[in-house]
Design an enzyme around this catalytic site. Structure first.
Site, PDB file in Angstrom:
ATOM      1  N   GLY A   1       2.684  -1.261   4.249  1.00  0.00           N
ATOM      2  CA  GLY A   1       2.798   0.158   3.938  1.00  0.00           C
ATOM      3  C   GLY A   1       4.239   0.549   3.655  1.00  0.00           C
ATOM      4  N   GLY A   2       4.907   1.122   4.655  1.00  0.00           N
ATOM      5  CA  GLY A   2       6.249   1.685   4.493  1.00  0.00           C
ATOM      6  C   GLY A   2       7.227   0.777   3.749  1.00  0.00           C
TER       7      GLY A   2
ATOM      8  N   GLU B   1      -5.773  -5.095  10.284  1.00  0.00           N
ATOM      9  CA  GLU B   1      -4.708  -4.135  10.549  1.00  0.00           C
ATOM     10  C   GLU B   1      -4.948  -3.453  11.892  1.00  0.00           C
ATOM     11  OE1 GLU B   1      -2.539  -2.830   6.802  1.00  0.00           O
ATOM     12  OE2 GLU B   1      -4.209  -1.466   7.053  1.00  0.00           O
TER      13      GLU B   1
ATOM     14  N   GLU C   1      -6.697   4.928   7.661  1.00  0.00           N
ATOM     15  CA  GLU C   1      -6.483   6.348   7.366  1.00  0.00           C
ATOM     16  C   GLU C   1      -7.719   6.961   6.706  1.00  0.00           C
ATOM     17  OE1 GLU C   1      -2.776   5.715   5.333  1.00  0.00           O
ATOM     18  OE2 GLU C   1      -1.890   5.106   7.230  1.00  0.00           O
TER      19      GLU C   1
ATOM     20  N   GLY D   1       2.417   1.837  10.674  1.00  0.00           N
ATOM     21  CA  GLY D   1       3.404   2.916  10.530  1.00  0.00           C
ATOM     22  C   GLY D   1       4.117   3.259  11.820  1.00  0.00           C
TER      23      GLY D   1
ATOM     24  N   HIS E   1      -9.399   1.510   4.683  1.00  0.00           N
ATOM     25  CA  HIS E   1      -8.119   1.630   5.400  1.00  0.00           C
ATOM     26  C   HIS E   1      -8.321   2.560   6.599  1.00  0.00           C
ATOM     27  CE1 HIS E   1      -3.962   2.652   6.307  1.00  0.00           C
ATOM     28  NE2 HIS E   1      -3.642   1.532   5.676  1.00  0.00           N
TER      29      HIS E   1
ATOM     30  N   ASN F   1       0.870  -1.179   0.000  1.00  0.00           N
ATOM     31  CA  ASN F   1       0.000   0.000   0.000  1.00  0.00           C
ATOM     32  C   ASN F   1       0.905   1.225   0.000  1.00  0.00           C
ATOM     33  OD1 ASN F   1      -1.881   2.008   0.437  1.00  0.00           O
ATOM     34  ND2 ASN F   1      -2.131   1.557   2.620  1.00  0.00           N
ATOM     35  N   TRP F   2       1.043   1.825  -1.167  1.00  0.00           N
ATOM     36  CA  TRP F   2       1.990   2.951  -1.287  1.00  0.00           C
ATOM     37  C   TRP F   2       1.474   4.217  -0.614  1.00  0.00           C
ATOM     38  CZ3 TRP F   2       3.936   2.861  -7.102  1.00  0.00           C
ATOM     39  CH2 TRP F   2       4.712   1.708  -7.305  1.00  0.00           C
ATOM     40  N   LYS F   3       0.210   4.259  -0.283  1.00  0.00           N
ATOM     41  CA  LYS F   3      -0.401   5.487   0.260  1.00  0.00           C
ATOM     42  C   LYS F   3      -0.115   6.654  -0.693  1.00  0.00           C
ATOM     43  CE  LYS F   3       0.366   3.522   4.783  1.00  0.00           C
ATOM     44  NZ  LYS F   3       0.130   3.676   6.205  1.00  0.00           N
TER      45      LYS F   3
ATOM     46  N   SER G   1       3.305  -2.672  10.119  1.00  0.00           N
ATOM     47  CA  SER G   1       4.760  -2.745  10.290  1.00  0.00           C
ATOM     48  C   SER G   1       5.355  -4.088   9.869  1.00  0.00           C
ATOM     49  CB  SER G   1       5.146  -2.393  11.740  1.00  0.00           C
ATOM     50  OG  SER G   1       4.744  -1.070  12.036  1.00  0.00           O
TER      51      SER G   1
HETATM   52  C1  PEP Z   1      -0.699   0.089   5.874  1.00  0.00           C
HETATM   53  O1  PEP Z   1      -0.519   1.149   5.319  1.00  0.00           O
HETATM   54  O2  PEP Z   1      -1.729  -0.538   5.665  1.00  0.00           O
HETATM   55  C2  PEP Z   1       0.340  -0.405   6.774  1.00  0.00           C
HETATM   56  C3  PEP Z   1       0.168  -1.565   7.362  1.00  0.00           C
HETATM   57  O3  PEP Z   1       1.466   0.385   6.960  1.00  0.00           O
HETATM   58  P1  PEP Z   1       2.866  -0.050   7.623  1.00  0.00           P
HETATM   59  O4  PEP Z   1       3.262  -1.364   6.999  1.00  0.00           O
HETATM   60  O5  PEP Z   1       3.801   1.043   7.282  1.00  0.00           O
HETATM   61  O6  PEP Z   1       2.627  -0.209   9.095  1.00  0.00           O
END
Ligand code: PEP
Length: 260
Positions: A242-243, A175, A105, A181, A103, A11-13, A221
């Site tokens: 994500g990251g 999640e 966010e 994050g 999500h 998930n590049w956001k 994470s």
């Molecule tokens: C996400 O954006 O769904 C996520 C899980 O981010 P991260 O892996 O950075 O915690």
């Protein structure tokens, strides 16, 4: 038991413009090719900003890359006076396989409720794509030990009115919001507790076939250093990343977890 191919979805956001996206997708594909990636063991996917979709489509289709891709949100509306929105039909036309809905966010910054997320999942399915439906508790709920009932209540609402066949085809991403994050990853047992409870709830609501087939991801994470232990759990069928998905070499290692 159904043969669920794990889905490793980046998930590049709101990161990487379309020029950068081309570089990341090519590097990811090279890393997978170098390692002789077997797509029957793990599916690699990227959920990219809307403005990157056409570029990613051109590369994936033109160079036959072993990747699927999708969007991070969709409008509830089919067309019309909805400034700034993107419809399911527009995403389907770009051959998106997936659309992330709900999500945390989007829930936090855009007021998306379980009811809206349920409607978005329906819109995505009607468009012939696969929703990745996100659920997960915040820290106060986790601290109170209420994560399972809380997430199951979300699951009931986000899957409302969907058929067993529809649920079998989709992806649920568990999640925990406190792990997104933050570098704070849930333990494999934490992930299994909730992913297992979600699968049991799907069985209760829609039967064994749907619960065997539905893919349930863990997200929060995930990195190459913790993915193997998470994926060893029986009800964890992949990760929403994500990251770590912004670095193609790191994300390739996550996709290739099965080689370790
Ligand atoms: C996400 O954006 O769904 C996520 C899980 O981010 P991260 O892996 O950075 O915690």
């Amino acid at each position: 038991m159904a043969n669920r191919v794990p889905l490793m979805a980046g998930n590049w956001k709101m990161n990487l413009n379309h020029v950068e996206a081309a570089g990341v997708v090519q590097k990811l594909a090279w890393s997978l090719k170098d390692a002789k990636h077997d797509a029957s063991q793990s599916e690699a996917a990227v959920m990219v900003p809307f403005t990157d979709l056409r570029t990613v489509q051109t590369l994936v289709e033109g160079d036959k890359l072993p990747l699927t891709y999708g969007a991070q949100d969709v409008s509830l509306h089919a067309s019309g006076a909805y400034t700034g929105e993107i419809s399911a039909d527009m995403l389907a036309k770009l051959s998106c396989a997936y659309v992330v809905v709900g999500h945390s966010e989007r829930r936090d910054y855009h007021g998306e409720t379980d009811e809206i997320i349920n409607e978005k999942a329906k819109v995505v399915l009607a468009g012939g794509m696969i929703p990745i439906v996100c659920v997960g508790e915040k820290l106060d709920i986790r601290k109170a030990g209420e994560q399972v009932p809380f997430v199951l209540a979300q699951v009931d609402k986000v899957l409302a009115d969907l058929s067993a066949e529809q649920v079998a085809s989709l992806v649920i991403a568990y999640e925990p919001v406190w792990a997104i994050g933050t570098g704070e990853v849930a333990t494999p047992d934490d992930a299994q507790e909730v992913c297992g409870a979600i699968r049991a709830r799907v069985a209760e609501l829609l039967g064994a076939e749907a619960s065997d087939a539905v893919r349930i991801q863990y997200g929060g994470s995930v990195k190459s250093g913790n993915v193997v232990e998470l994926m060893a759990k029986p009800d964890v069928d992949g990760a929403l990343v994500g990251g770590a998905s912004l670095d193609p070499e790191e994300f390739a290692k996550i996709v290739l977890f099965y080689q370790r």
